[in-house]
Design an enzyme around this catalytic site. Structure first.
Site, mmCIF file in Angstrom:
data_model
loop_
_atom_site.group_PDB
_atom_site.id
_atom_site.type_symbol
_atom_site.label_atom_id
_atom_site.label_comp_id
_atom_site.label_asym_id
_atom_site.label_seq_id
_atom_site.Cartn_x
_atom_site.Cartn_y
_atom_site.Cartn_z
ATOM 1 N N CYS A 118 0.817 -1.229 0.000
ATOM 2 C CA CYS A 118 0.000 0.000 0.000
ATOM 3 C C CYS A 118 0.843 1.270 0.000
ATOM 4 O O CYS A 118 0.303 2.369 -0.124
ATOM 5 C CB CYS A 118 -0.936 -0.015 1.191
ATOM 6 S SG CYS A 118 -1.929 -1.496 1.233
ATOM 7 N N HIS A 260 -3.309 6.621 2.667
ATOM 8 C CA HIS A 260 -3.737 5.338 2.125
ATOM 9 C C HIS A 260 -5.103 4.993 2.720
ATOM 10 O O HIS A 260 -5.303 5.046 3.936
ATOM 11 C CB HIS A 260 -2.696 4.266 2.460
ATOM 12 C CG HIS A 260 -3.214 2.879 2.231
ATOM 13 N ND1 HIS A 260 -3.813 2.508 1.052
ATOM 14 C CD2 HIS A 260 -3.253 1.783 3.042
ATOM 15 C CE1 HIS A 260 -4.193 1.244 1.143
ATOM 16 N NE2 HIS A 260 -3.867 0.785 2.330
ATOM 17 N N ASN A 290 -10.209 -0.838 0.707
ATOM 18 C CA ASN A 290 -8.751 -0.705 0.617
ATOM 19 C C ASN A 290 -8.287 -1.290 -0.722
ATOM 20 O O ASN A 290 -8.294 -2.503 -0.909
ATOM 21 C CB ASN A 290 -8.120 -1.452 1.801
ATOM 22 C CG ASN A 290 -6.604 -1.433 1.782
ATOM 23 O OD1 ASN A 290 -5.995 -1.073 0.782
ATOM 24 N ND2 ASN A 290 -6.001 -1.833 2.882
HETATM 25 N N1 ACO Z 1 -17.597 -8.940 11.268
HETATM 26 C C1 ACO Z 1 -17.972 -9.136 12.558
HETATM 27 N N2 ACO Z 1 -17.088 -9.354 13.537
HETATM 28 C C2 ACO Z 1 -15.769 -9.365 13.195
HETATM 29 C C3 ACO Z 1 -15.321 -9.180 11.874
HETATM 30 C C4 ACO Z 1 -16.291 -8.967 10.897
HETATM 31 N N3 ACO Z 1 -15.992 -8.768 9.605
HETATM 32 N N4 ACO Z 1 -13.967 -9.255 11.854
HETATM 33 C C5 ACO Z 1 -13.568 -9.476 13.115
HETATM 34 N N5 ACO Z 1 -14.669 -9.549 13.932
HETATM 35 C C6 ACO Z 1 -14.719 -9.768 15.362
HETATM 36 C C7 ACO Z 1 -13.482 -10.419 15.892
HETATM 37 O O1 ACO Z 1 -13.565 -11.827 15.785
HETATM 38 C C8 ACO Z 1 -13.502 -9.956 17.327
HETATM 39 O O2 ACO Z 1 -14.395 -10.745 18.058
HETATM 40 P P1 ACO Z 1 -14.052 -11.203 19.552
HETATM 41 O O3 ACO Z 1 -13.964 -9.912 20.340
HETATM 42 O O4 ACO Z 1 -15.214 -12.052 19.914
HETATM 43 O O5 ACO Z 1 -12.742 -11.929 19.451
HETATM 44 C C9 ACO Z 1 -14.109 -8.558 17.252
HETATM 45 O O6 ACO Z 1 -14.794 -8.500 15.993
HETATM 46 C C10 ACO Z 1 -13.094 -7.457 17.294
HETATM 47 O O7 ACO Z 1 -12.065 -7.746 16.348
HETATM 48 P P2 ACO Z 1 -10.831 -6.803 16.174
HETATM 49 O O8 ACO Z 1 -9.839 -7.446 15.252
HETATM 50 O O9 ACO Z 1 -10.371 -6.363 17.516
HETATM 51 O O10 ACO Z 1 -11.508 -5.568 15.433
HETATM 52 P P3 ACO Z 1 -10.896 -4.164 15.167
HETATM 53 O O11 ACO Z 1 -11.702 -3.124 15.798
HETATM 54 O O12 ACO Z 1 -9.403 -4.139 15.394
HETATM 55 O O13 ACO Z 1 -11.123 -4.005 13.597
HETATM 56 C C11 ACO Z 1 -9.917 -4.186 11.551
HETATM 57 C C12 ACO Z 1 -10.539 -4.935 12.713
HETATM 58 C C13 ACO Z 1 -10.995 -3.429 10.827
HETATM 59 C C14 ACO Z 1 -9.262 -5.170 10.602
HETATM 60 C C15 ACO Z 1 -8.867 -3.190 12.104
HETATM 61 O O14 ACO Z 1 -8.004 -3.856 12.997
HETATM 62 C C16 ACO Z 1 -8.052 -2.555 11.007
HETATM 63 O O15 ACO Z 1 -8.536 -1.785 10.215
HETATM 64 N N6 ACO Z 1 -6.728 -2.821 10.993
HETATM 65 C C17 ACO Z 1 -5.845 -2.226 10.020
HETATM 66 C C18 ACO Z 1 -5.986 -2.862 8.700
HETATM 67 C C19 ACO Z 1 -5.165 -2.112 7.698
HETATM 68 O O16 ACO Z 1 -5.014 -0.927 7.764
HETATM 69 N N7 ACO Z 1 -4.622 -2.757 6.749
HETATM 70 C C20 ACO Z 1 -3.837 -2.009 5.791
HETATM 71 C C21 ACO Z 1 -3.074 -2.902 5.108
HETATM 72 S S1 ACO Z 1 -2.798 -2.298 3.553
HETATM 73 C C22 ACO Z 1 -1.733 -3.320 2.731
HETATM 74 O O17 ACO Z 1 -0.544 -3.224 2.869
HETATM 75 C C23 ACO Z 1 -2.343 -4.379 1.866
#
Ligand code: ACO
Length: 335
Positions: A118, A260, A290
């Site tokens: 990214c 990004h 994304n």
């Molecule tokens: N729907 C419902 N529940 C979900 C989902 C979903 N799609 N995904 C995860 N959950 C659940 C999890 O299992 C967890 O449940 P639990 O508490 O019972 O264990 C709960 O939701 C919370 O999960 P978290 O991972 O803590 O959720 P978070 O608030 O961190 O959001 C997310 C997850 C959106 C992925 C966030 O961490 C994020 O945006 N991270 C950065 C991602 C990013 O920027 N990537 C860029 C990479 S770009 C590149 O180089 C390709």
């Protein structure tokens, strides 16, 4: 004899392309255990575009985006000296940039891929600028394009909700120092954390062939979402501030923050840490998710098309992602 005085560089035109197929959160909730509400609240994403159809690849999106950029300034593809294609999802491991060159008829251009996830578009602007400032080349086409839908595990709700496909292109041209629009940059890599986000190659032990050679394949995307989130929110503001400080630009003089497009919460948290008003954030994440290397040029093209960006505006562009890589480039809009 060529002068050794460094030249300037500026973006002349942009273009973009997304596939027609639009998948909204409700449709995703039919294949994995999630909901529109969860996705919108945690990410800001409402829908994304997915490339489908036989033999369609990143090259199709990249070429449409490139031709759209060229058309805006009526530039003949033969005037392009260099093509840099930032992608992590090529249709050939040897690279896709040469196919892009052939497809748009840029027969005078040398072309290569640049892989930095990214952060790919930020690194492409910086790389192109080096070739222009030395006077080596005049016109460079940089493209950020990805089809990560091909590498997503569509049964993994933690990743499949995030990604979409797209491409964005920019034509960067050499100019006088006075007209220079690429003001400065700051780049970083932390390879120790490569496994927080990867599409790893894995050898298949069962496939042992003659001469003890193993063959393998690439896995789907795996991501430690929480760690990537923390990394982005903590490291990106530092990179931006280092870059602005080196240019003696105050954050209050920044007109636009173009990050990004990974997660709306990340965009807001970075703006907040920099004390930049959130109405200066350029964002189209809700429509495309994304799109990896495409996200910055896609959003830039949209902001220019909507006349959001005006001549003389200072735009802070920051990329971050797998590698881990992250970095900033500061632009003064010149056209
Ligand atoms: N729907 C419902 N529940 C979900 C989902 C979903 N799609 N995904 C995860 N959950 C659940 C999890 O299992 C967890 O449940 P639990 O508490 O019972 O264990 C709960 O939701 C919370 O999960 P978290 O991972 O803590 O959720 P978070 O608030 O961190 O959001 C997310 C997850 C959106 C992925 C966030 O961490 C994020 O945006 N991270 C950065 C991602 C990013 O920027 N990537 C860029 C990479 S770009 C590149 O180089 C390709």
């Amino acid at each position: 004899m060529k002068s050794s005085i460094m030249q300037g560089a500026r973006i002349l035109a942009t273009g973009s392309a997304v596939p027609n197929l639009c998948i909204n959160n409700h449709q995703i909730s039919q294949i994995v255990n999630t909901s529109n509400e969860w996705i919108v609240t945690r990410t800001g994403i409402k829908e994304r575009r997915i490339l489908n159809g036989i033999n369609k690849s990143v090259v199709d999106l990249a070429s449409t985006a490139s031709l759209n950029a060229l058309k805006k300034i009526a530039m003949d593809p033969l005037e392009i000296d260099l093509i840099i294609l930032a992608t992590s999802s090529p249709n050939d491991l040897f690279g896709s940039a040469s196919q892009l060159q052939a497809k748009i008829g840029a027969n005078n251009a040398v072309a290569f891929d640049l892989t930095a996830a990214c952060s790919g578009f930020v690194l492409s602007i910086v790389t192109a600028t080096q070739f222009l400032q030395t006077g080596c080349y005049k016109n460079i086409l940089i493209v950020g394009a990805d089809v990560l839908s091909k590498w997503v595990d569509w049964s993994d709700r933690s990743t499949c909700i995030l990604f979409g496909d797209g491409a964005g292109a920019a034509i960067v041209q050499r100019c006088s120092q006075q007209d220079n629009g690429i003001l400065g940059f700051q780049l970083n890599t932390d390879g120790k954390q490569f496994d927080q986000l990867s599409i790893a190659y894995e050898e298949d032990i069962a496939s042992k062939e003659k001469l003890n050679i193993f063959k393998g394949r690439f896995n789907n995307i795996i991501m430690n979402g929480k760690e990537i989130y923390k990394f982005a929110v903590s490291k990106v503001p530092i990179s931006i501030l280092k870059c602005l400080n080196s240019l003696q630009i105050d954050t209050k003089d920044v007109n636009w923050l173009l990050l990004h497009q990974a997660n709306e919460r990340i965009l807001n948290a970075v703006a907040n840490r920099l004390s930049v008003d959130s109405n200066k954030l350029i964002s189209n994440l809700s429509k495309y998710g994304n799109t990896s290397a495409a996200s910055i040029p896609l959003a830039l093209d949209e902001a220019l098309t909507n006349n959001q960006i005006k001549k003389g505006d200072i735009i802070v562009i920051a990329g971050f992602g797998a590698g881990l890589t992250w970095g900033t480039v500061v632009i003064k809009w010149k056209c």
